[in-house]
Motif scaffolding. Structure first.
Motif, short mmCIF file in Angstrom:
data_model
loop_
_atom_site.label_atom_id
_atom_site.label_comp_id
_atom_site.label_asym_id
_atom_site.label_seq_id
_atom_site.Cartn_x
_atom_site.Cartn_y
_atom_site.Cartn_z
N GLU A 1 47.74 51.00 45.09
CA GLU A 1 49.35 50.86 44.48
C GLU A 1 49.45 49.34 44.45
OE1 GLU A 1 51.70 53.94 46.59
OE2 GLU A 1 50.02 55.71 45.62
N PHE A 2 48.90 48.40 44.64
CA PHE A 2 49.22 46.79 44.44
C PHE A 2 49.45 46.00 42.70
CE2 PHE A 2 46.63 46.55 48.58
CZ PHE A 2 46.89 45.83 48.97
N ASP A 3 50.45 45.52 42.97
CA ASP A 3 50.03 45.00 41.50
C ASP A 3 49.13 44.22 41.70
OD1 ASP A 3 51.02 43.61 38.82
OD2 ASP A 3 52.96 43.32 39.33
N PRO A 4 48.06 43.90 40.83
CA PRO A 4 47.20 43.35 40.55
C PRO A 4 47.72 41.46 40.75
CG PRO A 4 46.73 45.15 39.48
CD PRO A 4 47.91 45.56 40.01
N GLU A 5 48.87 40.98 39.74
CA GLU A 5 48.86 40.44 39.10
C GLU A 5 49.70 39.55 40.03
OE1 GLU A 5 48.37 39.46 36.51
OE2 GLU A 5 48.13 41.31 35.74
N ASP A 6 50.27 40.40 41.00
CA ASP A 6 50.05 39.67 42.96
C ASP A 6 48.92 38.93 43.50
OD1 ASP A 6 52.95 40.66 42.43
OD2 ASP A 6 52.87 41.70 44.12
N PHE A 7 47.90 39.16 43.59
CA PHE A 7 47.66 38.98 44.20
C PHE A 7 46.13 37.74 43.19
CE2 PHE A 7 48.77 42.01 45.95
CZ PHE A 7 48.22 41.94 47.29
N ALA A 8 45.85 37.02 44.15
CA ALA A 8 44.21 36.00 43.36
C ALA A 8 42.96 36.27 43.36
CB ALA A 8 44.77 34.43 43.72
N PHE A 9 42.66 37.46 43.02
CA PHE A 9 40.90 37.93 42.92
C PHE A 9 40.54 37.42 42.67
CE2 PHE A 9 41.48 40.54 39.27
CZ PHE A 9 42.37 41.08 39.16
N SER A 10 39.20 37.19 42.12
CA SER A 10 38.42 36.43 41.60
C SER A 10 37.66 36.57 41.06
CB SER A 10 37.68 35.20 42.72
OG SER A 10 36.28 33.97 41.89
N ARG A 11 37.44 36.79 39.48
CA ARG A 11 36.55 37.49 38.51
C ARG A 11 34.90 36.49 38.72
NH1 ARG A 11 39.53 40.80 35.58
NH2 ARG A 11 41.61 40.04 34.83
N SER A 12 34.83 35.10 38.70
CA SER A 12 33.58 34.26 39.35
C SER A 12 33.18 34.83 40.39
CB SER A 12 33.99 32.80 39.19
OG SER A 12 35.00 32.69 39.80
N ALA A 13 33.79 35.64 41.29
CA ALA A 13 33.12 35.59 42.93
C ALA A 13 32.54 36.92 41.98
CB ALA A 13 34.34 35.83 43.91
N GLU A 14 33.38 37.81 41.05
CA GLU A 14 32.94 39.20 40.63
C GLU A 14 31.62 39.03 39.60
OE1 GLU A 14 35.74 42.49 39.44
OE2 GLU A 14 37.46 41.71 40.89
N LEU B 1 39.25 44.28 53.01
CA LEU B 1 39.42 42.88 53.50
C LEU B 1 37.78 42.96 53.21
CD1 LEU B 1 41.37 41.60 55.95
CD2 LEU B 1 41.22 41.17 52.89
N GLN B 2 36.81 43.60 53.64
CA GLN B 2 35.48 43.89 53.64
C GLN B 2 34.81 43.46 51.73
OE1 GLN B 2 32.91 46.19 56.44
NE2 GLN B 2 35.07 46.90 57.20
N VAL B 3 35.89 44.56 50.72
CA VAL B 3 35.21 44.23 49.88
C VAL B 3 36.12 43.99 48.48
CG1 VAL B 3 34.46 46.75 50.44
CG2 VAL B 3 36.72 46.47 49.70
N LEU B 4 37.14 42.91 48.52
CA LEU B 4 37.42 42.53 48.15
C LEU B 4 37.54 41.19 47.56
CD1 LEU B 4 40.32 42.70 46.04
CD2 LEU B 4 41.69 41.43 47.90
N ALA B 5 36.94 40.58 46.12
CA ALA B 5 36.78 39.64 45.74
C ALA B 5 37.40 38.71 45.65
CB ALA B 5 35.74 40.23 44.09
N THR B 6 37.57 37.24 46.19
CA THR B 6 38.13 36.85 46.42
C THR B 6 37.64 35.22 46.17
OG1 THR B 6 37.90 35.94 48.68
CG2 THR B 6 39.73 37.33 48.40
N ALA B 7 38.66 34.18 46.03
CA ALA B 7 38.78 33.03 45.49
C ALA B 7 37.80 31.31 46.63
CB ALA B 7 39.91 32.49 45.09
#
Ligand code: SF4
Length: 345
Positions: free
Chosen positions: A34-47, A73-79
């Motif tokens: 229930e986050f808005d994914p646009e609010d987070f800098a998750f990283s496609r290159s890390a994925e 925090l253990q599983v979210l891909a971040t920049a």
């Protein structure tokens, strides 16, 4: 912000179906919480380097809309995973230097480790094998022949560790076949299994698994990987009980992780919950310096303080050994004793 987890999953699909249903990208993971994914800098290159993989059973133990959740925090891909660091390497523990036949690592006296599978039931972003070349590891019993020949001809080997990836991602038929070959090697005494599957998809510990596990003559040691008490729900407790009823001794290893379990309260609650269910907290690992995991590292002085304080609060058997793996050493290195030696000099 809700502090409640999404909910306990009661109607569990088979473990294979649970693998198929797992979340495979950060956007879906954030939306499910229930986050808005646009609010987070998750990283496609890390994925792209290391894909996201989170079963719904593990997701159910995360809190909605809480970016500090220790499971998320253990599983979210971040920049930050794509930042370069000279001290962080592709193979920080020297696995590839000790491969004696394809998929068989002989690092320590008396024990060998088989990379039984490259697959896992969850992708932990700090994993020390996140860059391991799993495509070269054996896939069939025929492929394992050189490894089995090596073990058979080396009488100093007493214990075989099934690892990966996660060895329990392999079907029970193939595991039963492999273990029956190990059973037939007279100088082997122990079978150890390193797995996170009973934690992230607890229904993996089913009758079919219990059948082959119960029937081996080898002493059975199962080493789980749980970093935070929130990972242990009722389904995990049932899975642990089933493993114990198959005659296995169950241990846990955790990794000390920044903002996840680097507090006295978090470690104390984890160790208490483990021993309350008959699981020995075996190791607390200093993070292996693998490329992409820099942001998880906790300073050793902080870890030392935490473990010293834990020892004042818990019985000795509930305090894990705080260790670091140094490539080329004959065993894991105890950080506490290194520190005491330095202090005495
Ligand atoms: S389950 Fe184990 S091997 Fe798999 S990603 Fe997590 S730490 Fe690595």
């Amino acid at each position: 912000m809700s502090k409640e987890p999404i909910g306990v999953v009661t109607d569990l699909p088979t473990w294979r179906m649970a693998m198929k249903l797992a979340i495979r990208d950060s956007r879906s993971l954030l939306s499910a919480l229930e986050f808005d994914p646009e609010d987070f800098a998750f990283s496609r290159s890390a994925e792209a380097q290391f894909p996201v993989f989170v079963p719904l059973e593990f997701l159910a133990r995360m809190r909605r809309n809480d970016i500090t959740d220790p499971l998320l925090l253990q599983v979210l891909a971040t920049a930050t995973e794509t930042n370069e660091s000279d001290h962080f390497q592709l193979d920080p523990v020297g696995d590839q230097l000790v491969e004696v036949t394809p998929g068989l690592l002989h690092k320590y006296h008396g024990r060998v480790l088989m990379i039984v599978s490259g697959a896992c039931a969850v992708h932990c972003r700090y994993c020390f094998r996140r860059h391991y070349p799993y495509n070269t590891a054996p896939k069939s019993l025929e492929d394992w022949k050189p490894a089995l020949d090596y073990i058979r001809s080396n009488e100093s080997v007493r214990e075989v560790i099934l690892s990966g990836g996660d060895p329990l991602t392999v079907t029970d038929d193939r595991l039963a076949e492999l273990v029956s070959h190990l059973d037939s090697i007279a100088h082997l005494s122990r079978l150890r299994i390193h797995t996170r599957l009973p934690v992230v998809i607890p229904q993996r510990i089913d009758e079919s698994l219990c059948n082959w596990l119960s029937s081996t003559r080898l002493a059975k040691w199962i080493v789980l990987h749980i970093n935070h008490a929130n990972e242990i729900d009722n389904n995990v407790i049932q899975a642990i009980r089933r493993l114990q009823s198959c005659g296995a001794t169950v241990l846990n290893q955790a990794v000390l992780l920044r903002d996840i379990n680097d507090s006295l309260e978090a470690l104390e609650e984890l160790c208490e919950r483990l021993v309350n269910h008959g699981v020995l907290p075996y190791y607390l690992h200093q993070l292996d310096r693998v490329s992409g995991a820099q942001h998880f590292e906790v300073d050793e002085s902080v870890g030392l303080h935490l473990v010293s304080e834990l020892a004042k609060r818990l019985p000795g058997f509930a305090v894990p050994k705080y260790v670091v793996e140094i490539a080329g050493e004959a065993s894991k290195t105890s950080i506490l004793s290194e520190h005491r030696l330095a202090f005495l000099q």
